[in-house]
Design a protein around this motif. Structure first.
Motif, PDB file in Angstrom:
ATOM      1  N   PRO A 177      -5.371  -2.351   8.209  1.00 24.27           N
ATOM      2  CA  PRO A 177      -4.196  -1.660   7.664  1.00 24.27           C
ATOM      3  C   PRO A 177      -4.562  -0.865   6.410  1.00 24.27           C
ATOM      4  CG  PRO A 177      -4.172  -3.959   7.008  1.00 24.27           C
ATOM      5  CD  PRO A 177      -5.364  -3.787   7.918  1.00 24.27           C
ATOM      6  N   ASP A 178      -3.588  -0.133   5.900  1.00 19.77           N
ATOM      7  CA  ASP A 178      -3.753   0.616   4.658  1.00 19.77           C
ATOM      8  C   ASP A 178      -3.146  -0.123   3.463  1.00 19.77           C
ATOM      9  OD1 ASP A 178      -4.935   3.161   5.741  1.00 19.77           O
ATOM     10  OD2 ASP A 178      -3.075   3.120   6.896  1.00 19.77           O
ATOM     11  N   TRP A 179      -2.363  -1.158   3.746  1.00 22.64           N
ATOM     12  CA  TRP A 179      -1.789  -1.989   2.696  1.00 22.64           C
ATOM     13  C   TRP A 179      -1.300  -3.281   3.320  1.00 22.64           C
ATOM     14  CZ3 TRP A 179       3.927  -2.316   2.038  1.00 22.64           C
ATOM     15  CH2 TRP A 179       4.624  -1.594   3.000  1.00 22.64           C
ATOM     16  N   ILE A 180      -1.008  -4.259   2.480  1.00 27.04           N
ATOM     17  CA  ILE A 180      -0.553  -5.571   2.946  1.00 27.04           C
ATOM     18  C   ILE A 180       0.796  -5.870   2.310  1.00 27.04           C
ATOM     19  CG2 ILE A 180      -1.028  -8.052   2.970  1.00 27.04           C
ATOM     20  CD1 ILE A 180      -4.024  -7.337   2.804  1.00 27.04           C
TER      21      ILE A 180
ATOM     22  N   ILE B 208       4.035   7.362  -0.760  1.00 24.74           N
ATOM     23  CA  ILE B 208       5.114   6.575  -0.163  1.00 24.74           C
ATOM     24  C   ILE B 208       5.855   5.829  -1.265  1.00 24.74           C
ATOM     25  CG2 ILE B 208       5.654   4.671   1.409  1.00 24.74           C
ATOM     26  CD1 ILE B 208       4.734   7.216   2.806  1.00 24.74           C
ATOM     27  N   ASP B 209       7.175   5.990  -1.284  1.00 28.30           N
ATOM     28  CA  ASP B 209       8.009   5.322  -2.281  1.00 28.30           C
ATOM     29  C   ASP B 209       8.525   3.995  -1.727  1.00 28.30           C
ATOM     30  OD1 ASP B 209       7.888   7.342  -4.299  1.00 28.30           O
ATOM     31  OD2 ASP B 209       9.285   8.552  -3.099  1.00 28.30           O
ATOM     32  N   LEU B 210       8.275   2.936  -2.489  1.00 35.97           N
ATOM     33  CA  LEU B 210       8.689   1.590  -2.096  1.00 35.97           C
ATOM     34  C   LEU B 210       9.820   1.105  -2.986  1.00 35.97           C
ATOM     35  CD1 LEU B 210       5.126  -0.055  -1.883  1.00 35.97           C
ATOM     36  CD2 LEU B 210       6.390   1.052  -0.017  1.00 35.97           C
ATOM     37  N   ARG B 211      10.648   0.246  -2.416  1.00 41.26           N
ATOM     38  CA  ARG B 211      11.631  -0.497  -3.213  1.00 41.26           C
ATOM     39  C   ARG B 211      11.554  -1.972  -2.816  1.00 41.26           C
ATOM     40  NH1 ARG B 211      17.669   1.457  -4.179  1.00 41.26           N
ATOM     41  NH2 ARG B 211      16.499   2.578  -5.808  1.00 41.26           N
ATOM     42  N   LEU B 212      11.227  -2.815  -3.795  1.00 44.44           N
ATOM     43  CA  LEU B 212      11.232  -4.253  -3.580  1.00 44.44           C
ATOM     44  C   LEU B 212      12.539  -4.814  -4.121  1.00 44.44           C
ATOM     45  CD1 LEU B 212       8.164  -3.326  -3.882  1.00 44.44           C
ATOM     46  CD2 LEU B 212       7.695  -5.690  -4.496  1.00 44.44           C
ATOM     47  N   VAL B 213      13.169  -5.681  -3.363  1.00 44.91           N
ATOM     48  CA  VAL B 213      14.432  -6.289  -3.781  1.00 44.91           C
ATOM     49  C   VAL B 213      14.207  -7.780  -4.013  1.00 44.91           C
ATOM     50  CG1 VAL B 213      16.833  -6.713  -3.197  1.00 44.91           C
ATOM     51  CG2 VAL B 213      15.718  -4.603  -2.429  1.00 44.91           C
TER      52      VAL B 213
ATOM     53  N   ILE C  70       3.595  -5.187  -7.445  1.00 44.93           N
ATOM     54  CA  ILE C  70       2.768  -4.147  -6.827  1.00 44.93           C
ATOM     55  C   ILE C  70       1.348  -4.356  -7.349  1.00 44.93           C
ATOM     56  CG2 ILE C  70       2.380  -1.687  -6.501  1.00 44.93           C
ATOM     57  CD1 ILE C  70       5.032  -2.432  -5.398  1.00 44.93           C
ATOM     58  N   ILE C  71       0.417  -4.612  -6.444  1.00 49.69           N
ATOM     59  CA  ILE C  71      -0.968  -4.915  -6.815  1.00 49.69           C
ATOM     60  C   ILE C  71      -1.874  -3.854  -6.205  1.00 49.69           C
ATOM     61  CG2 ILE C  71      -2.795  -6.650  -6.716  1.00 49.69           C
ATOM     62  CD1 ILE C  71      -0.512  -8.704  -6.045  1.00 49.69           C
ATOM     63  N   ASP C  72      -2.713  -3.233  -7.018  1.00 48.71           N
ATOM     64  CA  ASP C  72      -3.594  -2.211  -6.456  1.00 48.71           C
ATOM     65  C   ASP C  72      -4.835  -2.835  -5.822  1.00 48.71           C
ATOM     66  OD1 ASP C  72      -5.524  -2.716  -8.424  1.00 48.71           O
ATOM     67  OD2 ASP C  72      -5.113  -0.900  -9.567  1.00 48.71           O
ATOM     68  N   ALA C  73      -5.700  -1.995  -5.264  1.00 51.89           N
ATOM     69  CA  ALA C  73      -6.829  -2.486  -4.477  1.00 51.89           C
ATOM     70  C   ALA C  73      -7.922  -3.117  -5.323  1.00 51.89           C
ATOM     71  CB  ALA C  73      -7.413  -1.344  -3.643  1.00 51.89           C
TER      72      ALA C  73
ATOM     73  N   ILE D 161      -1.625  -4.713  -2.315  1.00 55.32           N
ATOM     74  CA  ILE D 161      -0.718  -5.743  -1.797  1.00 55.32           C
ATOM     75  C   ILE D 161       0.627  -5.583  -2.491  1.00 55.32           C
ATOM     76  CG2 ILE D 161      -0.239  -8.220  -1.719  1.00 55.32           C
ATOM     77  CD1 ILE D 161      -3.169  -8.717  -1.251  1.00 55.32           C
ATOM     78  N   VAL D 162       1.651  -5.540  -1.680  1.00 54.09           N
ATOM     79  CA  VAL D 162       3.017  -5.423  -2.183  1.00 54.09           C
ATOM     80  C   VAL D 162       3.709  -6.743  -1.896  1.00 54.09           C
ATOM     81  CG1 VAL D 162       5.173  -4.155  -2.036  1.00 54.09           C
ATOM     82  CG2 VAL D 162       3.002  -2.948  -1.732  1.00 54.09           C
TER      83      VAL D 162
END
Length: 520
Positions: free
Chosen positions: A405-408, A233-238, A452-455, A441-442
């Protein structure tokens, strides 16, 4: 005359210990991000251990309070920045508010110190057992600080190792409170060695090194476990970097929305677009035109998660919520989450009927808390949990226990705190939640720090405080549920109970050794 001299000497002795306690407490601030000076952890807590040796319960209470005053007076001084956002209204309250809050939070180290003194004097505990008692007392006080009066578990002792990959991993088993227990225990051992005599001194010091090695080794083992592949999954944080003073001005509303739309529309692969807390300065579900403009900026099959205020009118009045809402490319609001752990005096005024105080954030009324942690199901991404700003600091209270969930997604706004150390400390809390839950956690922040923080709690990418920009990255993989994620603070109780059992068994064995029989 002699009694008077004795009282004066005792008073000076107490003041000297309180001063040393204050300095030791202040040193703890340098153990947390952005400094993370690991060598100061045993210096600070060993100093506290030595200072508390053979003092009365009353004196221990004052020494612990002085330690806490140094710890919080410097550690949360950045809160004063929020009062200067509207300096004409709240600027005069900055110093009194921080001083009062620091003095109040210092009560918890005072509780830990007095409990330690009460038990150790009654049982005449020394060495490893005394260190275990200090760690237990401190952990109990931290846990109370995280729960009493809505709680403020900020800068827990365990966060001193957040920048050390292997050392932070035990939080996956025992949580951040449990990590604090381990850190305080190991850090107090050099103090016990300093007080000890003969061969005991070397044995205790070597024991400290051995315990540190065990903690590091256990954490390193976690990196040997297999991690599932990323979900693709591609994310974009603004990170819009809109100053807090300008954010809610009506004349700036259009410019703020245009800024976010322009940055969101830049070329790149995006499945989920992420905007910070209250990024949209209005009620999105009531603004069809704004929703249409946002939808036009979303590629087909893309969803936006954005922080927005919300309001619901009923017969009992209008209720306001701090929410994250999901919007798709057809301008439809898919789902939402309402913040359940609100900031006292920031989002609501406790005992409003009794306290003639305004809250710091602008708005027409106090926010209403949501029902609790919730997992959102989006058609374009894995299940997502949401924690808004302050909520990320609470161990064990960010994930829906029924639907993991799978992410936060952590939508936040640290613009209140400028370029202080506050955002770095806030990020540290988010990293520890990632370790505890085994979930990436994003974090999207208005003025930073977006990350972007991994598990495992590692920051894979970030936009620093004061930057304006976007962050494109893939969603990291979730790890299997952690022991702490399953058991919560019951894991902490198991850790403390087993530690005491092992220590007492070991002490009993030593007393029954050959030397003891010869003495008899």
């Amino acid at each position: 005359m002699t009694e008077r001299r004795d009282r004066i000497a005792q008073g000076r002795h107490l003041l000297a210990r309180m001063a040393l306690g204050f300095v030791a407490g202040a040193l703890t601030v340098l153990t947390f991000p952005p400094f993370s000076i690991l060598a100061l952890v045993p210096v600070a807590y060993s100093a506290l251990f030595v200072i508390l040796a053979k003092v009365s319960v009353g004196h221990a209470l004052l020494i612990g309070w002085a330690f806490g005053l140094g710890q919080f007076g410097f550690g949360i001084s950045w809160i004063s920045e929020s009062f200067y956002v509207e300096a004409d209204r709240f600027g005069a309250l900055a110093i009194p508010a921080v001083a009062g809050l620091s003095a109040g939070l210092a009560i918890f180290p005072a509780i830990a110190a007095s409990l330690f003194a009460a038990v150790s004097r009654r049982k005449v505990l020394t060495g490893v057992i005394a260190c275990l008692l200090l760690a237990t007392s401190w952990t109990l006080a931290e846990w109370l600080r995280g729960h009493i009066l809505t709680g403020l578990p900020w800068n827990l002792a365990g966060y001193a190792v957040v920048d050390y990959a292997a050392l932070r991993q035990p939080a996956a088993w025992v949580g951040s409170y449990g990590l604090s227990f381990l850190i305080i225990f190991v850090s107090a051992l050099p103090g016990a060695a300093f007080i000890a005599v003969g061969k005991q001194r070397g044995a205790i010091f070597l024991g400290a090194l051995a315990c540190l090695a065990v903690i590091w080794g256990a954490g390193a083992l976690r990196f040997q476990t297999e991690v599932p592949p990323p979900p693709g999954i591609d994310l974009r944080l603004v990170q819009g970097n809109v100053p807090q003073k300008e954010k809610w001005a009506p004349e700036n509303r259009e410019a703020t929305l245009a800024r976010y739309l322009e940055m969101s529309s830049r070329p790149g692969n995006v499945d989920v677009l992420l905007w910070p807390e209250t990024a949209f300065p209005g009620f999105l579900d009531e603004d069809a035109e704004a929703r249409a403009r946002i939808a036009d900026a979303l590629p087909e099959g893309t969803a936006l998660l954005t922080g927005v205020p919300d309001r619901v009118s009923t017969e009992d009045g209008t209720f306001y919520f701090n929410t994250v809402q999901a919007l798709d490319d057809t301008a439809k609001i898919l789902d939402g989450y309402a913040k359940h752990h609100l900031v006292p005096f920031g989002e609501y005024v406790p005992l409003r009927g009794w306290l003639p105080i305004e809250r710091l954030t602008q708005g027409m009324g106090d926010f209403t808390p949501g029902p609790g942690p919730r997992t959102l199901a989006l058609p374009v991404a894995p299940l997502v949990g949401v924690a808004i700003c302050y909520e990320i600091i609470f161990p064990g209270h960010v994930v829906d226990d029924l639907f993991r969930p799978d992410w936060i997604f952590n939508a936040t706004n640290d613009a209140w705190f400028g370029t202080s150390i506050g955002p770095e400390q806030h990020l540290a809390s988010a990293r520890m939640r990632a370790v505890e839950e085994g979930l990436p956690i994003v974090r999207a922040a208005n003025t930073g720090i977006s990350a972007i923080i991994d598990a495992s709690g590692e920051v894979l990418a970030r936009l620093d405080t004061g930057e304006t920009g976007i962050l494109d990255a893939g969603l990291p993989a979730a790890r299997p549920p952690t022991p702490y994620g399953r058991l919560g603070d019951w894991a902490l109780l198991a850790l403390i109970a087993s530690s005491w059992a092992l220590a007492l068994i070991g002490e009993k064995a030593v007393r029954r050794g050959p030397g003891s029989r010869c003495h008899a």
